[in-house]
Design a protein around this motif. Structure first.
Motif, mmCIF file in Angstrom:
data_model
loop_
_atom_site.group_PDB
_atom_site.id
_atom_site.type_symbol
_atom_site.label_atom_id
_atom_site.label_comp_id
_atom_site.label_asym_id
_atom_site.label_seq_id
_atom_site.Cartn_x
_atom_site.Cartn_y
_atom_site.Cartn_z
ATOM 1 N N ALA A 339 -19.109 5.021 0.151
ATOM 2 C CA ALA A 339 -18.726 6.017 -0.108
ATOM 3 C C ALA A 339 -17.178 6.031 0.749
ATOM 4 C CB ALA A 339 -19.243 7.517 0.278
ATOM 5 N N ALA A 340 -17.516 5.486 1.429
ATOM 6 C CA ALA A 340 -16.728 5.022 3.020
ATOM 7 C C ALA A 340 -16.271 4.212 2.972
ATOM 8 C CB ALA A 340 -17.207 5.291 4.597
ATOM 9 N N TRP A 341 -16.570 3.072 2.528
ATOM 10 C CA TRP A 341 -15.204 2.032 2.207
ATOM 11 C C TRP A 341 -14.849 2.387 0.956
ATOM 12 C CZ3 TRP A 341 -14.679 -0.383 6.025
ATOM 13 C CH2 TRP A 341 -15.405 -0.559 7.195
ATOM 14 N N GLY A 342 -15.589 2.824 -0.139
ATOM 15 C CA GLY A 342 -14.411 3.036 -1.446
ATOM 16 C C GLY A 342 -13.516 3.952 -1.158
ATOM 17 N N ALA A 343 -13.654 4.793 -0.202
ATOM 18 C CA ALA A 343 -12.800 6.335 -0.043
ATOM 19 C C ALA A 343 -11.864 5.384 0.934
ATOM 20 C CB ALA A 343 -12.912 7.430 0.148
ATOM 21 N N GLY A 344 -11.883 4.820 1.561
ATOM 22 C CA GLY A 344 -10.506 4.290 2.517
ATOM 23 C C GLY A 344 -9.652 3.219 1.287
ATOM 24 N N GLY A 345 -10.747 2.503 0.619
ATOM 25 C CA GLY A 345 -10.194 1.512 0.123
ATOM 26 C C GLY A 345 -8.981 2.238 -1.182
ATOM 27 N N LEU A 346 -9.155 3.238 -1.468
ATOM 28 C CA LEU A 346 -8.408 3.960 -2.273
ATOM 29 C C LEU A 346 -7.321 4.492 -1.143
ATOM 30 C CD1 LEU A 346 -8.820 4.924 -5.486
ATOM 31 C CD2 LEU A 346 -9.708 7.112 -4.505
ATOM 32 N N ALA A 347 -7.806 5.169 -0.380
ATOM 33 C CA ALA A 347 -6.202 5.900 0.803
ATOM 34 C C ALA A 347 -5.347 4.325 0.633
ATOM 35 C CB ALA A 347 -7.072 5.957 1.506
ATOM 36 N N PHE A 348 -5.671 3.032 0.567
ATOM 37 C CA PHE A 348 -5.136 1.893 1.028
ATOM 38 C C PHE A 348 -4.257 1.829 -0.159
ATOM 39 C CE2 PHE A 348 -4.161 -2.652 0.834
ATOM 40 C CZ PHE A 348 -3.225 -2.548 2.451
ATOM 41 N N ALA A 349 -4.989 1.645 -1.764
ATOM 42 C CA ALA A 349 -4.560 1.957 -2.530
ATOM 43 C C ALA A 349 -3.008 2.945 -2.784
ATOM 44 C CB ALA A 349 -5.149 1.475 -4.067
ATOM 45 N N LEU A 350 -3.127 4.000 -2.763
ATOM 46 C CA LEU A 350 -2.607 4.715 -2.790
ATOM 47 C C LEU A 350 -1.608 5.322 -1.734
ATOM 48 C CD1 LEU A 350 -3.182 7.716 -5.062
ATOM 49 C CD2 LEU A 350 -4.137 8.792 -2.847
ATOM 50 N N GLY A 351 -1.798 4.997 -0.536
ATOM 51 C CA GLY A 351 -0.132 4.388 0.481
ATOM 52 C C GLY A 351 0.156 3.151 0.672
ATOM 53 N N LEU A 352 -0.337 2.822 -0.157
ATOM 54 C CA LEU A 352 1.052 0.986 -0.469
ATOM 55 C C LEU A 352 2.329 1.727 -0.766
ATOM 56 C CD1 LEU A 352 -0.567 -1.869 -1.263
ATOM 57 C CD2 LEU A 352 0.192 -1.370 0.690
ATOM 58 N N PRO A 353 2.340 2.097 -1.189
ATOM 59 C CA PRO A 353 3.815 2.795 -1.767
ATOM 60 C C PRO A 353 4.763 3.457 -0.579
ATOM 61 C CG PRO A 353 2.829 3.516 -3.807
ATOM 62 C CD PRO A 353 1.770 2.976 -2.496
ATOM 63 N N SER A 354 3.590 4.076 0.041
ATOM 64 C CA SER A 354 4.880 4.625 1.474
ATOM 65 C C SER A 354 5.146 4.020 2.194
ATOM 66 C CB SER A 354 3.823 5.829 1.722
ATOM 67 O OG SER A 354 3.441 7.717 0.684
ATOM 68 N N ALA A 355 4.038 3.169 2.616
ATOM 69 C CA ALA A 355 3.830 2.197 3.558
ATOM 70 C C ALA A 355 5.244 1.351 3.442
ATOM 71 C CB ALA A 355 2.809 1.327 3.907
ATOM 72 N N LEU A 356 5.054 0.629 2.227
ATOM 73 C CA LEU A 356 6.490 -0.011 1.613
ATOM 74 C C LEU A 356 8.027 0.779 1.794
ATOM 75 C CD1 LEU A 356 4.901 -1.880 -1.024
ATOM 76 C CD2 LEU A 356 5.408 -2.268 1.589
ATOM 77 N N SER A 357 8.104 2.211 1.565
ATOM 78 C CA SER A 357 8.568 3.225 1.008
ATOM 79 C C SER A 357 10.233 2.555 2.359
ATOM 80 C CB SER A 357 8.662 4.445 1.405
ATOM 81 O OG SER A 357 8.074 5.344 2.018
ATOM 82 N N GLN A 358 10.279 2.381 3.688
ATOM 83 C CA GLN A 358 10.704 1.999 5.086
ATOM 84 C C GLN A 358 12.188 1.765 4.681
ATOM 85 O OE1 GLN A 358 10.918 5.222 6.851
ATOM 86 N NE2 GLN A 358 9.257 6.066 4.797
ATOM 87 N N GLY A 359 12.177 0.755 3.756
ATOM 88 C CA GLY A 359 13.095 -0.227 3.781
ATOM 89 C C GLY A 359 12.335 -1.290 3.087
ATOM 90 N N ALA A 360 11.343 -1.744 2.763
ATOM 91 C CA ALA A 360 10.753 -2.916 1.916
ATOM 92 C C ALA A 360 10.946 -2.978 1.202
ATOM 93 C CB ALA A 360 9.321 -2.788 2.274
ATOM 94 N N VAL A 361 10.637 -1.773 -0.240
ATOM 95 C CA VAL A 361 11.233 -1.798 -1.645
ATOM 96 C C VAL A 361 12.070 -0.992 -2.090
ATOM 97 C CG1 VAL A 361 10.204 -1.541 -3.625
ATOM 98 C CG2 VAL A 361 8.400 -2.530 -1.766
ATOM 99 N N PRO A 362 13.189 -0.806 -1.549
ATOM 100 C CA PRO A 362 14.523 -0.498 -2.316
ATOM 101 C C PRO A 362 13.807 1.102 -2.984
ATOM 102 C CG PRO A 362 15.454 -2.530 -2.098
ATOM 103 C CD PRO A 362 13.903 -2.773 -1.992
ATOM 104 N N ALA A 363 13.056 0.615 -4.315
ATOM 105 C CA ALA A 363 13.216 1.404 -5.281
ATOM 106 C C ALA A 363 11.968 2.731 -4.805
ATOM 107 C CB ALA A 363 12.663 0.732 -6.435
ATOM 108 N N LEU A 364 11.421 2.330 -3.810
ATOM 109 C CA LEU A 364 10.655 3.512 -2.793
ATOM 110 C C LEU A 364 11.616 4.090 -1.634
ATOM 111 C CD1 LEU A 364 6.862 0.836 -3.350
ATOM 112 C CD2 LEU A 364 8.048 3.055 -4.725
ATOM 113 N N SER A 365 12.634 3.666 -1.504
ATOM 114 C CA SER A 365 12.780 3.683 -0.172
ATOM 115 C C SER A 365 13.610 5.329 -1.389
ATOM 116 C CB SER A 365 13.851 3.083 0.831
ATOM 117 O OG SER A 365 13.333 2.145 1.320
#
Ligand code: PFF
Length: 460
Positions: A339-365
């Protein structure tokens, strides 16, 4: 009152619970958000209003979450279902579980920035704001930092309640306290620090408006980790003879102490170095590195400061992940580890757009093409949108619904009985009915009003 399943873990002691729950409460909210909110909203006046909101509304509500969790000995969905299985109420628990993971997904991005600062000496010596802009825009920095933070979080949660969460809280919370004391000492002994202390501690009521009260309440709420099911989940690992009032009281006291100390750490240094205290969210990431750069022993103190921030975020991240993991462990055949590794992986997938939203991917910024610029301000990035939806709206909404559930469906009097179990005579004859009235009326009405005012303010 439900009995714990035979294999369900409990905290080893009151200290273990208090440190773990304080670890959840003490986070970016105390060290990053509280000082800049105080700086923007009248310094000492904001602090006084914050304390009033805390004592009158947030602490009574904290007791309700703890009682709900301990009564059901389950995750937020299970704890509600233990009281009322045949209604849509368990969906409110579901909202907590989902929101916990959603908040973690972007909270870990900001936490990764703090870790990046600890490592910033590895980046060439540049002006701090240039480093900041570069770190948060560069996917090669941001994604590993964010992923590494989640990886470590999942590792601790996989270790279990005692051997993972409690053990790490017992190590990290004292470290956090010592670091904070060291930095305060450096900050208040700088020449010119007195102006910062004056600013922080002298109330300026001319800056106080209705909106400041809303800000203070929202902050008190976020800071105590309320509305997200963390306190329900952590309460579910408490034994029946534990005094919820005393242990919950310690958690609130520690959380407040650290927030107040964070102000003592930041404002004297900001004033001594001639910087502006009302800089908003960039106070910590842009202004402070400048401050550290200009003061004696600054680079060492700066590294300590960001380490402090990363530790605070880590113990809060652990609690956010634990809500989702406790749900999976209680309600599905998944083991804690999976459960811990699965949920951690899910949080990673869900957070990627936020992580890339500070200039890395203009459409997300700049998501104004998707969400307009009415609700979220001009050119909102993915991280801003997530914070608004989950960190402001969902959190407040689920807290209002949870207090309605405790007050009216479970019944405030029954909740009070749970609260009294193990408490001896801490809840007196007068305090009991006052608490019931707070949970039934004062809390849901105020919090819904806050939500409406917040939304209207954003639209108008
Ligand atoms: N209380 C944390 C802070 O002040 O940073 C944030 C938080 C953690 C909010 C866990 C909600 C939560 F469930």
């Amino acid at each position: 009152m439900a009995l714990p399943s035979p294999e369900r873990e409990q905290w080893s002691s009151r200290l273990g619970f208090v440190l773990a729950a304080a670890g959840s409460a003490i986070g970016l909210g105390n060290i990053w958000r509280f000082p800049f909110k105080a700086g923007d909203n009248g310094g000492g006046a904001f602090v006084l209003i914050y304390l009033a909101c805390l004592v009158l509304l947030c602490v009574p509500y904290l007791f309700a979450e703890l009682a709900l969790g301990r009564n059901g000995k389950r995750n937020p969905v299970g704890a509600i279902r233990a009281i009322d299985a045949r209604s849509p109420w368990p969906l409110v628990g579901g909202l907590c579980v989902v929101a916990g993971l959603a908040i973690l997904s972007y909270y870990a991005v900001v936490a990764g920035w703090a870790v990046g600062y600890v490592l910033r000496d590895l980046v060439a010596a540049e002006a701090p704001d240039a480093v900041f802009a570069r770190v948060i825009a560069d996917p090669l920095w941001v994604v590993p930092l964010f992923g590494g933070f989640l990886f470590a979080t999942a590792g601790v949660v996989a270790g279990g309640v005692r051997r993972g969460i409690e053990r790490w809280a017992k190590i990290l919370m004292p470290v956090l306290f010592v670091l904070l004391c060291l930095i305060i000492f450096r900050s208040v002994t700088l020449p010119g620090a007195g102006a910062g202390l004056d600013f922080y501690l002298t109330p300026d009521f001319s800056k106080v408006s209705g909106l400041v009260v809303v800000e203070a309440l929202g902050q008190a709420f976020f800071s105590l980790s309320l509305g997200m099911g963390t306190m329900i989940t952590y309460g579910s690992y408490l034994p029946d003879d534990e005094n919820l009032i005393v242990s919950g009281g310690y958690v609130a006291a520690f959380d407040t102490l650290i927030a107040l100390m964070a102000g003592l750490m930041i404002f004297p240094a900001v004033f001594a170095m001639g910087q502006n205290p009302a800089e908003g969210p960039s106070l910590v990431f842009v202004v402070l590195p400048d401050v550290f750069g200009a003061m004696p022993l600054g680079s060492f103190v700066g590294t300590l400061f960001f380490l402090l921030l990363a530790i605070a975020a880590f113990t809060s991240g652990i609690s956010l992940l634990e809500v989702f993991v406790s749900y999976l462990v209680d309600e599905t055949p998944w083991s804690r580890r999976a459960a811990a590794w699965g949920a951690g992986g899910l949080a990673f997938a869900l957070g990627l757009p936020s992580a890339l939203s500070q200039g890395a991917v203009p459409a997300l910024s700049d998501l104004s093409w998707l969400v307009g610029d009415r609700f979220f301000g001009p050119s909102p990035g993915m991280l801003d949108v997530m914070d608004f939806l989950w960190g402001s709206v969902a959190l407040v909404l689920s807290a209002a619904l949870l207090s309605l559930f405790v007050g009216w469906v479970w019944g405030a009097e029954k909740a009070l009985t749970e609260l009294r179990s193990g408490t001896g005579h801490t809840v007196g004859r007068v305090a009991g009915p006052v608490w019931c009235a707070a949970i039934k009326y004062a809390f849901p009405i105020t919090i819904l009003a806050v939500l409406v005012i917040d939304l209207l303010y954003d639209v108008l």
